[in-house]
Design a protein around this motif. Structure first.
Motif, short mmCIF file in Angstrom:
data_model
loop_
_atom_site.label_atom_id
_atom_site.label_comp_id
_atom_site.label_asym_id
_atom_site.label_seq_id
_atom_site.Cartn_x
_atom_site.Cartn_y
_atom_site.Cartn_z
N ASP A 18 0.77 -1.13 -0.07
CA ASP A 18 -0.01 -0.06 -0.03
C ASP A 18 0.75 1.19 -0.11
N ILE A 19 2.00 1.38 0.78
CA ILE A 19 2.90 2.49 0.95
C ILE A 19 3.53 2.46 -0.50
N SER A 20 4.05 1.45 -1.12
CA SER A 20 4.63 1.73 -2.55
C SER A 20 3.68 2.22 -3.59
N GLU A 21 2.29 1.75 -3.44
CA GLU A 21 1.49 2.13 -4.53
C GLU A 21 0.90 3.64 -4.26
N ARG A 22 1.10 4.12 -2.89
CA ARG A 22 0.83 5.63 -2.76
C ARG A 22 1.97 6.27 -3.23
N ASN A 23 3.02 5.79 -2.92
CA ASN A 23 4.20 6.51 -3.35
C ASN A 23 4.54 6.57 -4.92
N SER A 24 4.14 5.58 -5.42
CA SER A 24 4.13 5.60 -6.90
C SER A 24 3.60 6.66 -7.61
N GLU A 25 2.34 7.13 -7.00
CA GLU A 25 1.50 8.29 -7.33
C GLU A 25 2.44 9.47 -7.38
N LEU A 26 3.63 9.74 -6.72
CA LEU A 26 4.21 10.67 -6.69
C LEU A 26 5.25 11.01 -7.85
N THR A 27 5.42 9.86 -8.48
CA THR A 27 5.90 9.95 -9.83
C THR A 27 5.23 9.48 -11.09
N PHE A 28 4.00 9.73 -10.81
CA PHE A 28 2.94 9.23 -12.02
C PHE A 28 3.47 9.92 -13.06
N MET A 29 3.42 9.34 -14.38
CA MET A 29 3.80 9.65 -15.86
C MET A 29 5.18 10.30 -15.80
N GLY A 30 6.16 9.66 -14.91
CA GLY A 30 7.68 10.06 -15.02
C GLY A 30 7.98 11.47 -14.14
N SER A 31 6.90 12.13 -13.60
CA SER A 31 7.17 13.41 -12.92
C SER A 31 7.86 13.01 -11.81
N SER A 59 -5.76 10.49 -10.91
CA SER A 59 -7.33 9.91 -10.93
C SER A 59 -7.08 8.44 -10.47
N GLU A 60 -8.24 8.03 -9.54
CA GLU A 60 -8.16 6.61 -8.91
C GLU A 60 -8.00 5.56 -9.85
N ASN A 61 -8.27 5.83 -11.22
CA ASN A 61 -8.21 4.83 -12.36
C ASN A 61 -6.71 4.90 -12.72
N GLY A 62 -5.98 5.88 -12.63
CA GLY A 62 -4.70 6.24 -13.10
C GLY A 62 -4.61 6.50 -14.75
N ASP A 63 -5.58 6.91 -15.10
CA ASP A 63 -5.69 7.49 -16.39
C ASP A 63 -5.10 8.87 -16.94
N TYR A 64 -5.33 9.72 -15.73
CA TYR A 64 -4.84 11.21 -15.80
C TYR A 64 -4.45 11.58 -14.43
N ALA A 65 -3.79 12.94 -14.53
CA ALA A 65 -3.70 13.62 -13.38
C ALA A 65 -4.17 15.05 -13.65
N SER A 66 -4.93 15.50 -12.48
CA SER A 66 -5.45 16.99 -12.45
C SER A 66 -4.62 17.65 -11.86
N LEU A 67 -4.12 18.99 -12.18
CA LEU A 67 -3.10 19.81 -11.86
C LEU A 67 -3.53 21.30 -11.86
N VAL A 68 -3.18 22.07 -10.60
CA VAL A 68 -3.79 23.41 -10.64
C VAL A 68 -2.58 24.34 -10.06
N THR A 69 -2.30 25.38 -10.93
CA THR A 69 -1.30 26.35 -10.49
C THR A 69 -1.97 27.92 -10.21
N ILE A 70 -1.15 28.78 -9.70
CA ILE A 70 -1.49 29.91 -9.58
C ILE A 70 -0.67 30.81 -10.57
N THR A 71 -1.08 31.63 -11.23
CA THR A 71 -0.43 32.40 -12.25
C THR A 71 0.19 33.79 -11.44
N GLN A 72 1.07 34.39 -12.17
CA GLN A 72 1.60 35.53 -11.59
C GLN A 72 0.57 36.67 -11.50
#
Length: 163
Positions: A18-31, A59-72
């Motif tokens: 479970d820990i390994s799976e959670r931590n693999s999210e931190l490198t999703f798509m090679g990030s 995403s729970e199914n691992g198909d995508y990642a949603s990302l939000v930033t704030i601009t200058q």
């Protein structure tokens, strides 16, 4: 006694997986560089020196990642990166109804760094159920559950002036 050791071993194995799976999210798509901001909500944060931070959720199914930033300028920019390879410059388009009005709006996925991405901008912190469908690609993320405080603090710090 052997049964107790077997059960304890199984529980340890399951916990480590479970820990390994959670931590693999931190490198999703090679990030790289992502850390947990709110692990219970599965929201990550990335801070890069001299840049405003970003929040994301895989995403729970691992198909995508949603990302939000704030601009200058203080607006919020949302990205949905699909875990699908593409050729830079390629696009996927589809006309979709706009807020129930018959006039259709053109939705576009761009190929950015070899991945399809959807982009949207909001004037303030989005508190919506962000969803969309473009061709065969769809996403849904409850941004109302996200804590945008780190983005807001970083933005305010970046525009603060000493008096």
């Amino acid at each position: 006694m052997l049964l107790i050791v077997a059960i304890a071993s199984w529980n340890t194995f399951k916990t480590l997986m479970d820990i390994s799976e959670r931590n693999s999210e931190l490198t999703f798509m090679g990030s790289s560089g992502w850390r947990w901001h709110d692990e219970s909500q599965r929201i990550q944060i990335k801070r890069v020196k001299n840049q405003l931070p970003a929040l994301r959720k895989v995403s729970e199914n691992g198909d995508y990642a949603s990302l939000v930033t704030i601009t200058q300028s203080g607006s919020y920019r949302g990205f949905v990166f699909f875990d699908t390879d593409c050729e830079d410059g390629a696009i996927v388009t589809e006309r979709v109804p706009y807020d129930g009005i018959e006039q259709a709006k053109l939705e576009v996925l761009h190929c950015l760094h070899g991945k399809l991405v959807y982009i949207e901008t909001w004037p303030s912190a989005p508190k919506i159920n962000w969803q969309g469908r473009i061709g065969d690609f769809q996403f849904q993320e409850a941004l109302s559950n996200w804590d945008f405080t780190p983005l807001q603090k970083a933005y305010l710090k970046s525009v603060a002036e000493l008096i």
